[in-house]
Design a protein around this motif. Structure first.
Motif, short mmCIF file in Angstrom:
data_model
loop_
_atom_site.label_atom_id
_atom_site.label_comp_id
_atom_site.label_asym_id
_atom_site.label_seq_id
_atom_site.Cartn_x
_atom_site.Cartn_y
_atom_site.Cartn_z
N TYR A 192 33.09 64.18 -68.03
CA TYR A 192 33.88 65.24 -67.41
C TYR A 192 33.23 66.58 -67.73
CZ TYR A 192 37.39 61.59 -66.92
OH TYR A 192 38.04 60.43 -66.59
N LYS A 193 32.51 67.13 -66.75
CA LYS A 193 31.76 68.36 -66.97
C LYS A 193 32.66 69.56 -67.19
CE LYS A 193 28.03 66.00 -66.32
NZ LYS A 193 27.20 65.60 -67.49
N GLY A 194 33.89 69.49 -66.67
CA GLY A 194 34.78 70.63 -66.79
C GLY A 194 35.62 70.65 -68.05
N LEU A 195 35.44 69.66 -68.93
CA LEU A 195 36.22 69.59 -70.17
C LEU A 195 35.29 69.47 -71.36
CD1 LEU A 195 38.98 67.01 -69.08
CD2 LEU A 195 39.23 69.50 -69.21
N SER A 196 35.77 69.90 -72.51
CA SER A 196 35.01 69.75 -73.75
C SER A 196 35.93 69.21 -74.83
CB SER A 196 34.43 71.10 -74.19
OG SER A 196 35.47 72.01 -74.51
N GLU A 197 35.35 68.86 -75.97
CA GLU A 197 36.14 68.27 -77.05
C GLU A 197 37.24 69.21 -77.53
OE1 GLU A 197 34.44 66.24 -80.38
OE2 GLU A 197 32.66 65.67 -79.24
N LYS A 198 36.96 70.51 -77.51
CA LYS A 198 37.98 71.46 -78.00
C LYS A 198 39.19 71.53 -77.08
CE LYS A 198 35.67 75.47 -75.94
NZ LYS A 198 36.67 75.66 -74.88
N ASP A 199 39.05 71.01 -75.85
CA ASP A 199 40.18 71.01 -74.91
C ASP A 199 41.18 69.89 -75.20
OD1 ASP A 199 39.23 73.19 -73.34
OD2 ASP A 199 37.82 71.84 -72.36
N VAL A 200 40.74 68.84 -75.88
CA VAL A 200 41.57 67.65 -76.09
C VAL A 200 42.22 67.69 -77.47
CG1 VAL A 200 41.61 65.13 -76.20
CG2 VAL A 200 40.18 66.28 -74.51
N ARG A 201 43.50 67.35 -77.50
CA ARG A 201 44.27 67.41 -78.74
C ARG A 201 45.05 66.11 -78.93
NH1 ARG A 201 49.33 71.59 -79.41
NH2 ARG A 201 49.68 71.38 -81.67
N TRP A 202 44.92 65.52 -80.10
CA TRP A 202 45.70 64.33 -80.45
C TRP A 202 46.62 64.67 -81.61
CZ3 TRP A 202 46.10 59.36 -78.48
CH2 TRP A 202 45.25 59.06 -77.41
N LEU A 203 47.89 64.24 -81.50
CA LEU A 203 48.87 64.44 -82.57
C LEU A 203 49.45 63.10 -82.99
CD1 LEU A 203 49.25 67.11 -80.53
CD2 LEU A 203 50.99 67.66 -82.23
N LEU A 204 49.67 62.96 -84.28
CA LEU A 204 50.33 61.78 -84.85
C LEU A 204 51.54 62.27 -85.63
CD1 LEU A 204 50.33 58.71 -85.38
CD2 LEU A 204 48.87 59.14 -87.37
N VAL A 205 52.73 61.81 -85.23
CA VAL A 205 53.98 62.35 -85.77
C VAL A 205 54.77 61.23 -86.45
CG1 VAL A 205 56.16 63.49 -85.18
CG2 VAL A 205 54.06 64.07 -83.94
N ASP A 206 55.31 61.52 -87.63
CA ASP A 206 56.15 60.53 -88.32
C ASP A 206 57.07 61.22 -89.32
OD1 ASP A 206 57.03 58.26 -90.11
OD2 ASP A 206 55.68 57.15 -88.82
N MET A 207 58.27 60.67 -89.49
CA MET A 207 59.22 61.19 -90.47
C MET A 207 58.81 60.90 -91.90
SD MET A 207 61.87 63.03 -89.85
CE MET A 207 62.89 62.65 -91.28
N ALA A 208 57.96 59.93 -92.11
CA ALA A 208 57.55 59.52 -93.45
C ALA A 208 56.70 60.61 -94.12
CB ALA A 208 56.76 58.22 -93.39
N PRO A 209 56.62 60.58 -95.44
CA PRO A 209 55.82 61.59 -96.14
C PRO A 209 54.32 61.28 -96.14
CG PRO A 209 56.89 60.14 -97.72
CD PRO A 209 57.43 59.76 -96.37
N ARG A 210 53.93 60.11 -95.60
CA ARG A 210 52.51 59.75 -95.55
C ARG A 210 52.27 58.82 -94.38
NH1 ARG A 210 51.65 54.61 -98.04
NH2 ARG A 210 53.53 53.77 -99.00
N VAL A 211 51.02 58.73 -93.95
CA VAL A 211 50.69 57.76 -92.91
C VAL A 211 50.72 56.37 -93.53
CG1 VAL A 211 49.28 59.40 -91.62
CG2 VAL A 211 48.19 57.94 -93.33
N LEU A 212 50.87 55.37 -92.70
CA LEU A 212 50.97 53.97 -93.14
C LEU A 212 52.03 53.81 -94.24
CD1 LEU A 212 47.13 53.26 -93.35
CD2 LEU A 212 48.67 52.68 -91.47
#
Length: 430
Positions: A192-212
């Motif tokens: 995708y020539k019109g997009l770059s890595e800085k345009d994409v955002r991933w979020l991981l959300v959880d109520m827990a105090p840690r992942v896994l």
């Protein structure tokens, strides 16, 4: 067949599949009529589902065909809606909605679990489920569609929303999905020539105090570092307040414009538990260590749907993991065969052997035999374990992994997403 006892196994996940494999090995062709009731004609190897979304594995690789692997079992495509324990009958609704009654001499309930939907506005309407092959492939199509539409848009706000991907639930599945998804979009962006890595955002959300949160603490730290190093925005002790067609609202009053919310909050036992009217513990069918119910010694249960006493942790029940489900299925098969006069009954006892989490690329974390490791050694152990645990298609999985190492992935949509927004997208039900 009328003179043979009938063994009905409800569900062919890890527990049901291994129960039937055990029964076919212990019972002769004339000893019992084996029947499996399942909505699909395959056993789904769930741990590799994120690799299907990432485009690493062909979807068929994690679908183990029941008719090939269980040649002596009669497959009934459908779901059990009601169980009459006293009369030893169950009501089956086939894949076209027709009801029938199935009598049994031994019943093994291994219907597993379903996605846990919280009473949060908009989740059922707009969040993407992640529990089946259809949902995994659909999610991949949806992600690629959002990149396409973002590149075509001249509106900066729309572009940002379409390139923001939110995964809710930082457990085993959510963590792996966020890791695989982030690498998927990073590699796809090269087209995708019109997009770059800085345009994409991933979020991981959880109520827990840690992942896994449900796994060892020794896996959480390394996994979190890998995710954040790749730019995944991990929001802990935070939950979702509302999901709309254009954004997700968090409990800290943050509003995140997005078109993609993947729901990986967790699972709950199959609602079939309620219709059986059997004694339940924490929503799961109460059984003894031989996996039998108190109400009827001819009824067995195993896997996520069963509250099996944990012999290694007195007073507790075994957690809802594939590791326990697979081994309980084998014990259920042994004990059903014993109840028919073939062999001796066993009591279930299994020590946790540790867990493995694939974080995509060369990254993974694992604690085999409770020895924490990360990086390439953990990756090798993780893939080696999956190859051993996968009941079929091993050569094909190995081939897909090898191809992924030496070639680029194909970034094409399969036409599953017909809509152009979350409102009119044709998505599989959660």
């Amino acid at each position: 067949m009328a003179n043979r006892p009938r063994v009905v196994v409800v569900g062919t996940g890890f527990a049901g599949y291994h129960c039937l494999r055990t029964l076919e090995s212990l019972l002769g062709p004339d000893d019992a009529d084996l029947v499996a009731v399942n909505p699909t004609d395959y056993m789904l190897y769930l741990p590799l589902l994120p690799e299907v979304t990432a485009g690493i594995l062909d979807p068929r690789r994690i679908a183990v065909p029941l008719r090939t692997k269980l040649p002596r079992t009669r497959l009934v495509l459908g779901s059990v809606s009601d169980v009459d324990v006293a009369d030893q009958k169950c009501t089956v609704v086939d894949i076209e909605g027709r009801e029938s009654v199935l009598e049994w001499d031994r019943l093994v309930i291994t219907s597993g679990s379903v996605t846990r939907l919280l009473s949060i506005p908009g989740v059922a309407e707009y969040a993407k489920g992640f529990r089946s092959i259809a949902e995994a492939v659909f999610l991949r199509d949806h992600i690629l569609r959002q990149l396409e539409l973002a590149e075509q848009s001249d509106d900066p706000a729309e572009r940002a929303a379409r390139t923001t991907f939110v995964v809710v639930g930082a457990g085993y599945t959510g963590t792996e999905l966020a890791a695989q998804g982030q690498l998927l979009t990073r590699e796809a962006l090269r087209r995708y020539k019109g997009l770059s890595e800085k345009d994409v955002r991933w979020l991981l959300v959880d109520m827990a105090p840690r992942v896994l949160p449900g796994l060892s603490k020794r896996l959480s730290g390394p996994a979190l570092r890998v995710l954040r190093r790749r730019g995944v925005d991990v929001r802990l002790q935070t939950s979702v307040k509302e999901v709309t067609a254009t954004c997700v609202k968090l409990t800290d009053d943050t509003e995140i414009p997005t078109r993609t919310v993947a729901w990986c909050v967790g699972v709950r036992p199959d609602p079939l538990v309620e219709s059986t009217q059997l004694e339940a513990v924490q929503g799961r069918i109460a059984v003894d260590r031989k996996l039998r119910t108190a109400a009827n010694q001819n009824v067995f249960a195993a896997g996520d749907v069963a509250a099996v006493p944990d012999a290694t942790r007195p007073g507790e029940i075994t957690p809802m993991t594939a590791q326990h489900a697979q081994r309980q299925g084998k014990v259920a098969g042994v004990n059903v065969a014993a109840s028919l006069g073939h062999g001796m009954m066993h009591q279930y006892k299994h020590h946790d052997l540790g867990f493995l989490v694939d974080l995509a690329g060369p990254s993974a974390v694992a604690d085999p035999l409770h020895i924490p490791i990360s990086g390439l050694p953990a990756k090798a152990i993780t893939r080696g374990y999956h190859l051993l645990a996968l009941p079929g298609n091993r050569a094909r999985v190995l081939a897909d992994w090898a191809i992924d190492l030496v070639s680029t992935r194909q970034f094409v949509q399969l036409g599953l997403v017909r809509g152009t927004s979350m409102e009119d997208a044709d998505q599989p039900p959660m």
